[in-house]
Design an enzyme around this catalytic site. Structure first.
Site, PDB file in Angstrom:
ATOM      1  N   PRO A 118       2.665 -13.350   1.192  1.00 43.52           N
ATOM      2  CA  PRO A 118       3.673 -12.571   0.474  1.00 43.52           C
ATOM      3  C   PRO A 118       3.136 -11.210   0.049  1.00 43.52           C
ATOM      4  O   PRO A 118       1.985 -11.091  -0.354  1.00 43.52           O
ATOM      5  CB  PRO A 118       3.946 -13.433  -0.769  1.00 43.52           C
ATOM      6  N   GLY A 119       3.954 -10.196   0.164  1.00 41.80           N
ATOM      7  CA  GLY A 119       3.606  -8.879  -0.353  1.00 41.80           C
ATOM      8  C   GLY A 119       4.622  -8.487  -1.401  1.00 41.80           C
ATOM      9  O   GLY A 119       4.389  -8.545  -2.607  1.00 41.80           O
ATOM     10  N   ARG A 120       5.817  -8.162  -0.901  1.00 38.79           N
ATOM     11  CA  ARG A 120       6.891  -7.684  -1.765  1.00 38.79           C
ATOM     12  C   ARG A 120       7.203  -8.639  -2.918  1.00 38.79           C
ATOM     13  O   ARG A 120       7.429  -8.222  -4.042  1.00 38.79           O
ATOM     14  CB  ARG A 120       8.152  -7.527  -0.898  1.00 38.79           C
ATOM     15  N   TYR A 154      14.348   3.718   5.383  1.00 41.85           N
ATOM     16  CA  TYR A 154      15.153   2.511   5.617  1.00 41.85           C
ATOM     17  C   TYR A 154      16.518   2.578   4.963  1.00 41.85           C
ATOM     18  O   TYR A 154      17.224   1.572   4.910  1.00 41.85           O
ATOM     19  CB  TYR A 154      14.478   1.269   5.029  1.00 41.85           C
ATOM     20  N   CYS A 167      10.874  19.450   1.671  1.00 39.37           N
ATOM     21  CA  CYS A 167      11.766  20.220   2.536  1.00 39.37           C
ATOM     22  C   CYS A 167      12.257  19.387   3.708  1.00 39.37           C
ATOM     23  O   CYS A 167      11.884  19.626   4.864  1.00 39.37           O
ATOM     24  CB  CYS A 167      11.037  21.458   3.028  1.00 39.37           C
ATOM     25  N   TYR A 188       5.152  -1.283  -1.120  1.00 36.12           N
ATOM     26  CA  TYR A 188       5.439  -0.256  -0.111  1.00 36.12           C
ATOM     27  C   TYR A 188       5.871   1.061  -0.747  1.00 36.12           C
ATOM     28  O   TYR A 188       6.662   1.812  -0.177  1.00 36.12           O
ATOM     29  CB  TYR A 188       6.494  -0.756   0.892  1.00 36.12           C
TER      30      TYR A 188
HETATM   31  N1  LLP Z   1       2.508 -10.687   6.931  1.00 35.51           N
HETATM   32  C1  LLP Z   1       2.686  -9.866   7.974  1.00 35.51           C
HETATM   33  C2  LLP Z   1       2.096 -10.205   9.275  1.00 35.51           C
HETATM   34  C3  LLP Z   1       3.435  -8.681   7.811  1.00 35.51           C
HETATM   35  O1  LLP Z   1       3.618  -7.889   8.858  1.00 35.51           O
HETATM   36  C4  LLP Z   1       3.982  -8.371   6.550  1.00 35.51           C
HETATM   37  C5  LLP Z   1       4.756  -7.152   6.353  1.00 35.51           C
HETATM   38  C6  LLP Z   1       3.750  -9.260   5.472  1.00 35.51           C
HETATM   39  C7  LLP Z   1       3.009 -10.416   5.706  1.00 35.51           C
HETATM   40  C8  LLP Z   1       4.275  -9.017   4.089  1.00 35.51           C
HETATM   41  O2  LLP Z   1       5.657  -9.004   4.078  1.00 35.51           O
HETATM   42  P1  LLP Z   1       6.470  -9.018   2.692  1.00 35.51           P
HETATM   43  O3  LLP Z   1       6.205 -10.322   2.003  1.00 35.51           O
HETATM   44  O4  LLP Z   1       6.001  -7.874   1.884  1.00 35.51           O
HETATM   45  O5  LLP Z   1       7.879  -8.855   3.116  1.00 35.51           O
HETATM   46  N2  LLP Z   1       7.448  -1.075   4.693  1.00 35.51           N
HETATM   47  C9  LLP Z   1       8.542  -2.029   4.716  1.00 35.51           C
HETATM   48  C10 LLP Z   1       8.074  -3.435   4.908  1.00 35.51           C
HETATM   49  C11 LLP Z   1       7.209  -3.604   6.127  1.00 35.51           C
HETATM   50  C12 LLP Z   1       6.628  -4.975   6.184  1.00 35.51           C
HETATM   51  C13 LLP Z   1       5.571  -5.050   7.216  1.00 35.51           C
HETATM   52  N3  LLP Z   1       4.957  -6.327   7.287  1.00 35.51           N
HETATM   53  C14 LLP Z   1       9.356  -1.876   3.440  1.00 35.51           C
HETATM   54  O6  LLP Z   1       9.071  -0.976   2.645  1.00 35.51           O
HETATM   55  O7  LLP Z   1      10.329  -2.604   3.238  1.00 35.51           O
END
Ligand code: LLP
Length: 437
Positions: free
Chosen positions: A278-280, A330, A359, A388
């Site tokens: 998890p990231g977000r 996005y 700009c 992000y």
């Molecule tokens: N694992 C992999 C292999 C990934 O590619 C990603 C995100 C994650 C985990 C984490 O995903 P999350 O839990 O954060 O959804 N910049 C974009 C999101 C790109 C995500 C890329 N991969 C944004 O701002 O929404």
């Protein structure tokens, strides 16, 4: 804001935990990212708690927020880390993460990055192609070691999210199709430098239902069974990241409990151990970007053909798309609220476009928002920017990247200094042999 977090109002003023956001903005300047320690830790614990019956390895996705202080606090909480480059590996190690808790995905791992990751004895490589598997095998053999590998499968599952953050459909560059994966598993004995320990999927981001994850598990199950029959005991299933959060009031993403309840039974049937990335979900709503209003500027209101613009005003703020690119890239929605509420509620609502100084026409942070009257000098908080936000920032338009602050209880600390003008030219070289003195 909507999903539990620790930004709230005290007598109209925005606080992060026990600290006034305005105080931070006054002290550090703007733009500044402000994060809540408690929110981050609680999200991590919630997810961990929901899956406690199977004790998963939860690897926080460094790409969502790579600040060393945040990585360190999560590592201390027991998180592993999900990395995608040698740079993120470097950060992970600096944050005190053991190699044995690091998973490494990326379609383009360079030879030097592979060697460093092997040297760090990472938990596993999430391998995205046959040639990459061969390269890792060769590197591991040269280093007299064995690389642990999970094959990243493209399950061809629609994640029902934004086109740019869907990753598990057939046309995506990520992962290996099941057929190719099976042929690699069949050839496992031919890769003495590889130990295949599991499968990996990441179907996309900001996913609000468990269904696409269940579908992905279903697509992977036959491969796990076939591998086992071939003597390759895949013990781990990495479901990637992608858990959605609330950016707008109407959104109702699954809770960690609901997610766990849905995916645990199929995982148990498969007798696999779970990795999550998890990231977000962990940091998304644990951070806000605080910015100051520079000017309030009237829209183009004189021409009949643009009458819809009449009365619309632009609020020009000191944060731009270089600090937060999600709206431009996005069309992402981020709630914008005033840091001080008093005047805003007294004078009634206006409609504003919140724009940055960059700009580019795309430098619009929020469109057509109803807010109380804004004036030059007011602070605004752009919510849900803990994931992000900072990691995708750039120096475009000669803009130093923002400062970052972490709040814990009544205390706050700078966790990233604002870049200086000097930082803007630090890596530039003016070659006198070509340009003269
Ligand atoms: N694992 C992999 C292999 C990934 O590619 C990603 C995100 C994650 C985990 C984490 O995903 P999350 O839990 O954060 O959804 N910049 C974009 C999101 C790109 C995500 C890329 N991969 C944004 O701002 O929404």
């Amino acid at each position: 804001m909507f999903y539990p977090h620790d930004f709230h109002r005290v007598k109209g003023d925005l606080y992060c935990e026990g600290v006034s956001v305005e105080r931070i903005a006054q002290a550090v300047g703007t733009p500044v990212y402000v994060y809540s320690y408690k929110t981050i830790v609680e999200h991590f614990r919630k997810l961990k708690g929901a899956f406690k019956s199977i004790r998963p390895l939860i690897c926080f996705s460094v790409k969502a927020n790579g600040n060393l202080a945040i990585l360190r606090l999560l590592v201390r909480e027991g998180a592993g880390l999900d990395i995608v480059s040698g740079g993120e590996l470097y950060k992970a190690r600096k944050a005190g993460c053991f190699g044995s808790r690091i998973v490494y995905a990326s379609v383009g791992k360079r030879p030097d990055e592979i060697r460093t990751a092997l040297g760090a004895k990472i938990f596993c490589f999430n391998v995205e192609s046959a040639p990459e598997l061969e390269a890792i095998d060769a590197a591991a053999r040269r280093m007299h070691t064995v690389a642990r590998v999970a094959l990243r499968i493209n399950p061809n599952v629609e994640a029902h999210t934004h086109r740019h953050i869907t990753t598990g459909i057939a046309e995506s560059k990520f992962g290996i199709d099941s057929k190719t994966a099976l042929s690699l598993i069949r050839r496992h004995a031919g890769f003495p430098g590889i130990r295949m320990i599991g499968l990996h999927v990441h179907i996309g981001s900001q996913i609000s239902r468990a269904q696409p994850f269940i579908q992905a598990i279903r697509r992977l199950a036959p491969l796990i069974h076939k591998a086992r029959r071939l003597g390759v005991g895949l013990e781990w299933l990495n479901l990637g990241g992608g858990l959605g959060i609330v950016y707008q009031e109407h959104e109702q993403p699954q809770t960690p409990q609901a997610f766990a309840k849905a995916v645990l039974p199929p995982l148990r049937r498969l007798r696999v151990r779970l990795i999550l990335e998890p990231g977000r979900f962990i940091v998304g709503n644990a951070g806000v970007l605080v910015t100051r209003v520079l000017y309030v500027k009237s829209g183009f209101a004189t021409d009949d053909s643009v009458q819809t613009q009449a009365g619309r005003q632009f609020v020009v703020v000191d944060a731009g798309m270089n600090d937060l690119i999600r709206p431009a890239l996005y069309d992402a929605y981020h709630e914008v609220i005033p840091v001080k509420a008093h005047r805003q509620t007294l004078n009634g609502q206006r409609r504003y476009h919140i724009v940055g100084p960059v700009c580019e026409s795309a430098d619009v942070l929020a469109r057509d928002r109803a807010l109380g009257e804004l004036m030059s000098g007011d602070f605004l908080a752009i919510l849900g920017t803990g994931a992000y936000g900072s990691t995708m920032s750039s120096n475009y338009n000669g803009r130093p990247r923002p400062a970052e602050v972490l709040v814990r209880g009544n205390e706050w600390a700078l966790i990233r200094k604002r870049e200086t003008l000097r930082d803007l030219i630090r890596q530039d070289v003016v070659p006198t042999q070509i340009l003269g003195r």
